[in-house]
Design a protein around this motif. Structure first.
Motif, PDB file in Angstrom:
ATOM      1  N   GLY A 152       0.754  -1.182  -0.016  1.00 49.11           N
ATOM      2  CA  GLY A 152       0.148   0.018  -0.130  1.00 49.11           C
ATOM      3  C   GLY A 152       0.672   1.205   0.095  1.00 49.11           C
TER       4      GLY A 152
ATOM      5  N   ASP B  63      -4.467   3.717   8.617  1.00 52.24           N
ATOM      6  CA  ASP B  63      -5.757   3.455   8.783  1.00 52.24           C
ATOM      7  C   ASP B  63      -5.739   1.996   8.748  1.00 52.24           C
ATOM      8  OD1 ASP B  63      -6.047   6.064   8.518  1.00 52.24           O
ATOM      9  OD2 ASP B  63      -7.764   6.000   6.668  1.00 52.24           O
TER      10      ASP B  63
ATOM     11  N   HIS C 263      -7.741  18.877   5.368  1.00 49.58           N
ATOM     12  CA  HIS C 263      -8.130  19.697   6.562  1.00 49.58           C
ATOM     13  C   HIS C 263      -7.017  19.219   7.701  1.00 49.58           C
ATOM     14  CE1 HIS C 263     -11.669  21.656   4.778  1.00 49.58           C
ATOM     15  NE2 HIS C 263     -11.742  20.294   4.315  1.00 49.58           N
TER      16      HIS C 263
ATOM     17  N   THR D 204      -0.268   7.544   2.310  1.00 48.88           N
ATOM     18  CA  THR D 204       0.519   8.128   3.075  1.00 48.88           C
ATOM     19  C   THR D 204       1.413   7.507   4.117  1.00 48.88           C
ATOM     20  OG1 THR D 204      -1.215  10.227   3.055  1.00 48.88           O
ATOM     21  CG2 THR D 204       0.353  10.245   4.995  1.00 48.88           C
ATOM     22  N   ALA D 205       0.873   6.534   4.624  1.00 49.39           N
ATOM     23  CA  ALA D 205       1.641   5.686   5.768  1.00 49.39           C
ATOM     24  C   ALA D 205       2.703   4.789   5.025  1.00 49.39           C
ATOM     25  CB  ALA D 205       0.713   4.895   6.412  1.00 49.39           C
TER      26      ALA D 205
ATOM     27  N   GLN E  85      -6.930   7.623  12.289  1.00 47.76           N
ATOM     28  CA  GLN E  85      -7.410   7.775  10.718  1.00 47.76           C
ATOM     29  C   GLN E  85      -7.388   9.156  10.436  1.00 47.76           C
ATOM     30  OE1 GLN E  85     -11.164   5.748   9.977  1.00 47.76           O
ATOM     31  NE2 GLN E  85     -10.544   3.933  11.116  1.00 47.76           N
ATOM     32  N   SER E  86      -6.127   9.829  10.411  1.00 45.54           N
ATOM     33  CA  SER E  86      -5.990  11.006   9.806  1.00 45.54           C
ATOM     34  C   SER E  86      -4.559  11.046   9.048  1.00 45.54           C
ATOM     35  CB  SER E  86      -5.707  12.208  11.075  1.00 45.54           C
ATOM     36  OG  SER E  86      -4.748  12.086  11.818  1.00 45.54           O
ATOM     37  N   LEU E  87      -4.220  12.138   8.391  1.00 43.55           N
ATOM     38  CA  LEU E  87      -2.885  11.943   7.760  1.00 43.55           C
ATOM     39  C   LEU E  87      -1.692  12.170   8.682  1.00 43.55           C
ATOM     40  CD1 LEU E  87      -4.317  14.422   4.850  1.00 43.55           C
ATOM     41  CD2 LEU E  87      -3.428  12.014   4.586  1.00 43.55           C
TER      42      LEU E  87
ATOM     43  N   ASP F 213       1.356  -1.198  -4.896  1.00 42.59           N
ATOM     44  CA  ASP F 213       0.029  -0.567  -4.754  1.00 42.59           C
ATOM     45  C   ASP F 213      -0.774  -1.074  -5.896  1.00 42.59           C
ATOM     46  OD1 ASP F 213      -1.220   2.099  -2.857  1.00 42.59           O
ATOM     47  OD2 ASP F 213      -2.217   1.310  -4.595  1.00 42.59           O
ATOM     48  N   ARG F 214      -2.068  -1.290  -5.645  1.00 38.43           N
ATOM     49  CA  ARG F 214      -2.807  -2.180  -6.747  1.00 38.43           C
ATOM     50  C   ARG F 214      -3.512  -0.783  -7.583  1.00 38.43           C
ATOM     51  NH1 ARG F 214      -7.450  -4.432  -2.527  1.00 38.43           N
ATOM     52  NH2 ARG F 214      -8.373  -2.325  -1.795  1.00 38.43           N
TER      53      ARG F 214
ATOM     54  N   TRP G 215     -14.252  13.791   8.673  1.00 44.58           N
ATOM     55  CA  TRP G 215     -14.272  13.934   7.285  1.00 44.58           C
ATOM     56  C   TRP G 215     -15.580  13.901   6.338  1.00 44.58           C
ATOM     57  CZ3 TRP G 215     -10.118  15.755   8.621  1.00 44.58           C
ATOM     58  CH2 TRP G 215      -9.000  15.012   9.324  1.00 44.58           C
TER      59      TRP G 215
ATOM     60  N   GLY H 151      -2.925   6.838  -2.306  1.00 39.29           N
ATOM     61  CA  GLY H 151      -4.039   6.303  -1.503  1.00 39.29           C
ATOM     62  C   GLY H 151      -5.094   7.279  -1.462  1.00 39.29           C
ATOM     63  N   GLN H 152      -5.640   7.415  -0.224  1.00 41.33           N
ATOM     64  CA  GLN H 152      -6.898   8.273   0.106  1.00 41.33           C
ATOM     65  C   GLN H 152      -6.574   9.794  -0.618  1.00 41.33           C
ATOM     66  OE1 GLN H 152      -9.797   7.505   0.608  1.00 41.33           O
ATOM     67  NE2 GLN H 152     -10.455   9.602   0.634  1.00 41.33           N
TER      68      GLN H 152
ATOM     69  N   VAL I 230      -1.116  -6.937  -3.591  1.00 40.71           N
ATOM     70  CA  VAL I 230      -0.640  -8.255  -2.897  1.00 40.71           C
ATOM     71  C   VAL I 230      -1.670  -8.838  -2.268  1.00 40.71           C
ATOM     72  CG1 VAL I 230       0.509  -8.669  -0.476  1.00 40.71           C
ATOM     73  CG2 VAL I 230       1.439  -7.064  -2.093  1.00 40.71           C
TER      74      VAL I 230
HETATM   75  C1  LIG Z   1     -13.392  11.200   2.709  1.00 41.58           C
HETATM   76  C2  LIG Z   1     -12.177  11.479   3.429  1.00 41.58           C
HETATM   77  C3  LIG Z   1     -11.637  12.608   3.561  1.00 41.58           C
HETATM   78  C4  LIG Z   1     -10.571  12.825   4.546  1.00 41.58           C
HETATM   79  N1  LIG Z   1     -10.125  13.927   4.761  1.00 41.58           N
HETATM   80  C5  LIG Z   1      -8.802  14.191   5.468  1.00 41.58           C
HETATM   81  C6  LIG Z   1      -8.392  15.520   5.757  1.00 41.58           C
HETATM   82  O1  LIG Z   1      -8.741  16.569   5.434  1.00 41.58           O
HETATM   83  N2  LIG Z   1      -7.124  15.512   6.911  1.00 41.58           N
HETATM   84  C7  LIG Z   1      -6.776  14.424   7.313  1.00 41.58           C
HETATM   85  O2  LIG Z   1      -5.680  14.492   8.074  1.00 41.58           O
HETATM   86  N3  LIG Z   1      -7.107  13.131   6.707  1.00 41.58           N
HETATM   87  C8  LIG Z   1      -8.179  12.898   6.166  1.00 41.58           C
HETATM   88  N4  LIG Z   1      -8.776  11.796   5.760  1.00 41.58           N
HETATM   89  C9  LIG Z   1      -8.128  10.441   6.497  1.00 41.58           C
HETATM   90  C10 LIG Z   1      -6.876  10.301   5.586  1.00 41.58           C
HETATM   91  O3  LIG Z   1      -7.070  10.371   4.290  1.00 41.58           O
HETATM   92  C11 LIG Z   1      -6.459   8.837   6.096  1.00 41.58           C
HETATM   93  O4  LIG Z   1      -6.265   8.672   7.499  1.00 41.58           O
HETATM   94  C12 LIG Z   1      -5.117   8.623   5.515  1.00 41.58           C
HETATM   95  O5  LIG Z   1      -5.098   8.802   4.001  1.00 41.58           O
HETATM   96  C13 LIG Z   1      -4.826   7.051   5.496  1.00 41.58           C
HETATM   97  O6  LIG Z   1      -3.453   6.854   5.024  1.00 41.58           O
HETATM   98  P1  LIG Z   1      -2.993   5.251   4.950  1.00 41.58           P
HETATM   99  O7  LIG Z   1      -1.621   5.344   4.054  1.00 41.58           O
HETATM  100  O8  LIG Z   1      -3.235   4.598   5.761  1.00 41.58           O
HETATM  101  O9  LIG Z   1      -4.147   4.737   3.734  1.00 41.58           O
HETATM  102  P2  LIG Z   1      -4.535   4.985   2.259  1.00 41.58           P
HETATM  103  O10 LIG Z   1      -4.224   6.518   1.843  1.00 41.58           O
HETATM  104  O11 LIG Z   1      -6.072   4.546   2.257  1.00 41.58           O
HETATM  105  O12 LIG Z   1      -3.535   4.092   1.128  1.00 41.58           O
HETATM  106  C14 LIG Z   1      -3.591   2.942   1.123  1.00 41.58           C
HETATM  107  C15 LIG Z   1      -3.149   2.258  -0.020  1.00 41.58           C
HETATM  108  O13 LIG Z   1      -3.195   0.948  -0.309  1.00 41.58           O
HETATM  109  C16 LIG Z   1      -3.378   0.393  -1.231  1.00 41.58           C
HETATM  110  N5  LIG Z   1      -3.709  -1.005  -1.319  1.00 41.58           N
HETATM  111  C17 LIG Z   1      -4.831  -1.520  -0.472  1.00 41.58           C
HETATM  112  N6  LIG Z   1      -4.826  -2.848  -0.593  1.00 41.58           N
HETATM  113  C18 LIG Z   1      -3.810  -3.345  -1.201  1.00 41.58           C
HETATM  114  C19 LIG Z   1      -3.186  -4.566  -1.600  1.00 41.58           C
HETATM  115  N7  LIG Z   1      -3.761  -5.522  -1.029  1.00 41.58           N
HETATM  116  N8  LIG Z   1      -2.292  -4.491  -2.280  1.00 41.58           N
HETATM  117  C20 LIG Z   1      -1.621  -3.425  -2.828  1.00 41.58           C
HETATM  118  N9  LIG Z   1      -2.074  -2.022  -2.577  1.00 41.58           N
HETATM  119  C21 LIG Z   1      -3.205  -2.101  -1.830  1.00 41.58           C
HETATM  120  C22 LIG Z   1      -4.618   1.369  -1.959  1.00 41.58           C
HETATM  121  O14 LIG Z   1      -4.775   1.308  -3.171  1.00 41.58           O
HETATM  122  C23 LIG Z   1      -3.968   2.639  -1.152  1.00 41.58           C
HETATM  123  O15 LIG Z   1      -3.256   3.384  -2.312  1.00 41.58           O
HETATM  124  C24 LIG Z   1     -10.032  11.676   5.214  1.00 41.58           C
HETATM  125  C25 LIG Z   1     -10.556  10.483   4.870  1.00 41.58           C
HETATM  126  C26 LIG Z   1     -11.398  10.287   4.062  1.00 41.58           C
HETATM  127  C27 LIG Z   1     -12.125   8.807   3.921  1.00 41.58           C
END
Ligand SMILES: Cc1cc2nc3c(=O)[nH]c(=O)nc-3n(C[C@H](O)[C@H](O)[C@H](O)COP(=O)(O)OP(=O)(O)OC[C@H]3O[C@@H](n4cnc5c(N)ncnc54)[C@H](O)[C@@H]3O)c2cc1C
Length: 400
Positions: A11, A271, A49, A14-15, A278-280, A34-35, A154, A40-41, A83
């Motif tokens: 994935g 996340d 925000h 951001t994380a 669950q924030s950036l 990444d698929r 959100w 990501g999000q 994956v």
């Molecule tokens: C509508 C909405 C608005 C938001 N607005 C804000 C904001 O304004 N400010 C803020 O701080 N936070 C915000 N958030 C929260 C923030 O976006 C998330 O907490 C953050 O993006 C999580 O990052 P992550 O890397 O954990 O996951 P993600 O950003 O979801 O990335 C996960 C990645 O893993 C990939 N993936 C998943 N499964 C697989 C697999 N099996 N094999 C390969 N790749 C895979 C996906 O394609 C994706 O690219 C918001 C969330 C939502 C839903």
């Protein structure tokens, strides 16, 4: 132990990108899967925000570009494959749509799936009225009525973004809102927004495209005529992706970002981790912690500083056999400093002398030798770049 990669990241949100960059900057060989696309999000967001700090706003595309550029500069290899399974073990093995690989450590950062209500006909209406992305699909609902389902910060932001486009926005909160007082005030001040609490969607209306939703509240059931439904509930984590790692009710994995899972060197960040905020900001902190933890897990007990002379004159070491053609071998061990020579006797001699002095100075247990597959590999810019991406320090002596 020889593995295809030191670290495999599942994935590239951001994380995942943050974790991959931290590990790669420490000299490890890192692949990020990444698929879809990296980001990501962030791909679904326009305005961010509370990032970088509470109350502040920044742009999603800028942050995404920065994360991707940092990972590339650190030497992370991106692979656009899914994956499908992480088999715990020593070493962990990943099944992907691009084949199987092994890695010294695995960082799971898959985030959560898109929000779904689990209603009949919902999947067929995705992209035909049902959406999870106000930034992408909002403009399609200009001057039309939409409903938004959710209860967190959100959801409130998405509803406010839609209020700038749609004619009416009805926010359906399954229980009571969890958003902050500041968000509540902004929603109350938005004249096209109505918030209904203890409200659930029990059915969708429309054939081919969405035309309405049946909403149940304490006052009974009624149909709401909307052409858009934006859902931010029912988002699920990657339950079952990693052998032997349990999940919570929302499918998020019970494992730490800073400590390996009970099944081995597998870390979960962002996340996808049970209990994550669950924030950036939280995903960035989690990713940093997971990257550092993977580096620490792969570092040998002697403190981690080793020297390697990468020099074709020493022949191919047994563990380096089969290394990719064209790339200097000898990176299967954790190593921070590489001494590179282009195998000319005077350069090799110089480096051997320097290596012996450094070894004595740092009290190192060994001075390793690695080799390139061909003695004709030149000390050109590409080779030095390749080394620089994998080692914290590269000392080069090129003779003629
Ligand atoms: C509508 C909405 C608005 C938001 N607005 C804000 C904001 O304004 N400010 C803020 O701080 N936070 C915000 N958030 C929260 C923030 O976006 C998330 O907490 C953050 O993006 C999580 O990052 P992550 O890397 O954990 O996951 P993600 O950003 O979801 O990335 C996960 C990645 O893993 C990939 N993936 C998943 N499964 C697989 C697999 N099996 N094999 C390969 N790749 C895979 C996906 O394609 C994706 O690219 C918001 C969330 C939502 C839903």
């Amino acid at each position: 132990m020889t593995t295809d990669w030191d670290v495999a990241v599942v994935g590239a949100g951001t994380a995942g990108l943050t974790a991959a960059t931290v590990a790669a900057r420490s000299g490890l060989r890192v692949v990020a899967y990444d698929r879809m696309a990296p980001g990501g999000q962030l791909v679904n967001l326009t305005v961010l925000h509370d990032f970088p700090q509470p109350g502040l706003v920044s742009g999603a595309s800028e942050l995404m570009a920065e994360l991707v550029a940092q990972a590339a500069a650190a030497g992370v290899t991106m692979n656009f494959a899914e994956v499908t399974r992480v088999h715990a073990g020593a070493p962990p093995r990943l099944s992907t749509t691009d084949g199987e690989v092994t890695a010294g450590a695995v960082l799971v950062a898959t985030g959560l799936s898109a929000g779904r209500l689990g209603l009949r006909g919902e999947e067929e209406l995705v992209g035909r009225g049902v959406s999870t992305c106000a930034g992408c699909d909002g403009p399609l609902f200009r001057d039309r009525s939409v409903a938004v389902v959710g209860d967190d910060e959100w959801t409130a932001d998405e509803a406010l973004e839609l209020a700038g486009l749609a004619s009416t926005v009805t926010v359906l909160v399954p229980g009571e809102p969890r958003w902050s007082a500041a968000r509540a005030e902004r929603l109350a001040a938005a004249d096209r927004v109505e918030v209904l609490t203890s409200a659930s969607v029990v059915a969708l209306r429309g054939s081919g495209v969405l035309s309405g939703v049946i909403v149940r509240t304490a006052g009974g059931e009624r149909e709401l005529a909307v052409s858009g439904l934006f859902s931010y509930v029912g988002r699920r984590g990657p339950a079952g992706l990693v052998d032997g790692v349990p999940a919570d009710a929302a499918g998020r994995l019970h494992a730490g970002s800073g400590a390996p899972a009970a099944v081995g060197p597998v870390f979960v960040a962002g996340d996808a981790r049970a209990g994550a905020e669950q924030s950036l900001a939280a995903a960035t902190a989690d990713g940093t912690r997971a990257g550092e933890a993977a580096v620490a897990a792969l570092r040998p007990a002697d403190g981690g500083l080793n020297l390697r002379i990468i020099d074709p004159t020493h022949g191919v070491l047994p563990e380096d056999e089969g290394a990719a053609a064209g790339a200097p071998a000898g990176t299967t061990d954790w190593t921070q400093v590489a001494l590179f020579s282009n195998s000319k006797p005077n350069a090799t001699e110089l480096l051997q002398g320097m290596g012996a002095k450094l070894r004595a100075h740092w009290d190192l247990p060994e001075l390793g030798f690695a080799s390139k597959e061909s003695a004709s590999v030149p000390a050109d810019g590409d080779t030095i770049d390749w080394l620089a991406q994998r080692y914290r320090m590269v000392l080069v002596a090129a003779g003629d």
